[in-house]
Design an enzyme around this catalytic site. Structure first.
Site, PDB file in Angstrom:
ATOM      1  N   ASP A  66     -28.583-137.929 -27.329  1.00  0.00           N
ATOM      2  CA  ASP A  66     -28.248-139.491 -26.735  1.00  0.00           C
ATOM      3  C   ASP A  66     -28.322-139.429 -25.277  1.00  0.00           C
ATOM      4  OD1 ASP A  66     -25.924-137.766 -25.970  1.00  0.00           O
ATOM      5  OD2 ASP A  66     -24.474-139.550 -26.543  1.00  0.00           O
ATOM      6  N   TYR A  68     -28.014-139.721 -21.106  1.00  0.00           N
ATOM      7  CA  TYR A  68     -26.831-139.112 -20.218  1.00  0.00           C
ATOM      8  C   TYR A  68     -25.581-140.221 -20.062  1.00  0.00           C
ATOM      9  CZ  TYR A  68     -30.493-135.645 -18.892  1.00  0.00           C
ATOM     10  OH  TYR A  68     -31.634-134.553 -18.922  1.00  0.00           O
ATOM     11  N   PHE A  79     -33.997-136.620 -21.824  1.00  0.00           N
ATOM     12  CA  PHE A  79     -34.004-135.703 -20.901  1.00  0.00           C
ATOM     13  C   PHE A  79     -34.334-136.027 -19.300  1.00  0.00           C
ATOM     14  CE2 PHE A  79     -34.865-133.132 -24.721  1.00  0.00           C
ATOM     15  CZ  PHE A  79     -33.804-132.384 -24.739  1.00  0.00           C
ATOM     16  N   HIS A 189     -32.363-125.170 -27.744  1.00  0.00           N
ATOM     17  CA  HIS A 189     -32.148-126.037 -26.890  1.00  0.00           C
ATOM     18  C   HIS A 189     -32.247-125.668 -25.481  1.00  0.00           C
ATOM     19  CE1 HIS A 189     -30.235-129.355 -24.702  1.00  0.00           C
ATOM     20  NE2 HIS A 189     -30.879-130.446 -25.772  1.00  0.00           N
TER      21      HIS A 189
END
Length: 229
Positions: A66, A68, A79, A189
């Protein structure tokens, strides 16, 4: 429902925009906005990933969770952060892997990834909005149905895409991708908690470009240059 989105995506997703769940998303966002709840990214950037990388231009898909949730960070690309915002730790680790993989020196003070998006990298968050300072606060809003449909359309109607699935969430999101038609690269991740447990050293960026070239597509220039425009 009239949604401002690039014409290729509008054609592909027109049925989704008329479904009840999508109408509920829109109505809930309106209610929260009227209650003066800060929602990120700004309304004009909610579909930024789609408007920067239209359906026919997609070559690579990077799936995030989701947006920031800090002021001024999110701008609709997974990202990525807006100009003037310091890259978060996960993005710094992505840059480190690019340097290790390709020998490209990446910035440490600039994290706008629009340069990737315009080359065909769809930077897709599973959830497209979030409340200020409340991570995953819109995870149950219904966006997952919409982004599942996005992935399904890409999987079914295109060939030889590269899907980058980093972390368990992304892997689960891409569980139905046909690996006979597309290249699916999975890793831990890039967060500081997991990057050294299976993200660093995966060479996903060179593998992506080799696959694209092997299938007659231009490789991605992964270099990010600081710009002021």
């Amino acid at each position: 429902m009239n949604v401002e989105i690039a014409k290729g995506w509008k054609k592909e997703l027109k049925e989704e925009f008329n479904k009840e769940y999508f109408n509920r998303i829109v109505q809930q966002l309106k209610v929260e906005k009227q209650s003066q709840v800060s929602i990120f990214p700004p309304g004009s950037l909610i579909f930024n990933a789609f408007n920067t990388t239209d359906f026919n231009d997609v070559k690579v898909v990077i799936i995030g969770q989701d947006p920031y949730h800090g002021e001024g960070q999110a701008h609709g690309l997974s990202f990525s952060v807006q100009k003037g915002i310091k890259p978060p730790p996960s993005l710094i680790n992505i840059f480190k892997e690019i340097e290790n993989d390709l020998g490209i020196k990446m910035p440490r003070d600039y994290g706008d990834l629009t340069a990737w998006a315009v080359q065909g990298v769809l930077m897709l968050n599973a959830t497209l909005t979030v409340r200020s300072n409340q991570p995953n606060s819109h995870a149950g809003l219904g966006w997952s149905l919409f982004t599942d449909a996005v992935i399904q359309h890409l999987n079914d109607k295109k060939e030889n895409l590269v899907f980058l699935l980093w972390g368990n969430f992304a892997k689960e999101k891409g569980i139905h991708i046909d690996e006979k038609k597309h290249l699916v690269l999975k890793a831990a991740h890039p967060s500081p908690f997991a990057a050294d447990k299976g993200f660093f050293g995966t060479k996903h960026f060179s593998k992506t470009n080799q696959y694209l070239v092997n299938h007659g597509k231009d490789p991605i220039d992964w270099l990010i240059k600081k710009t002021d425009d």
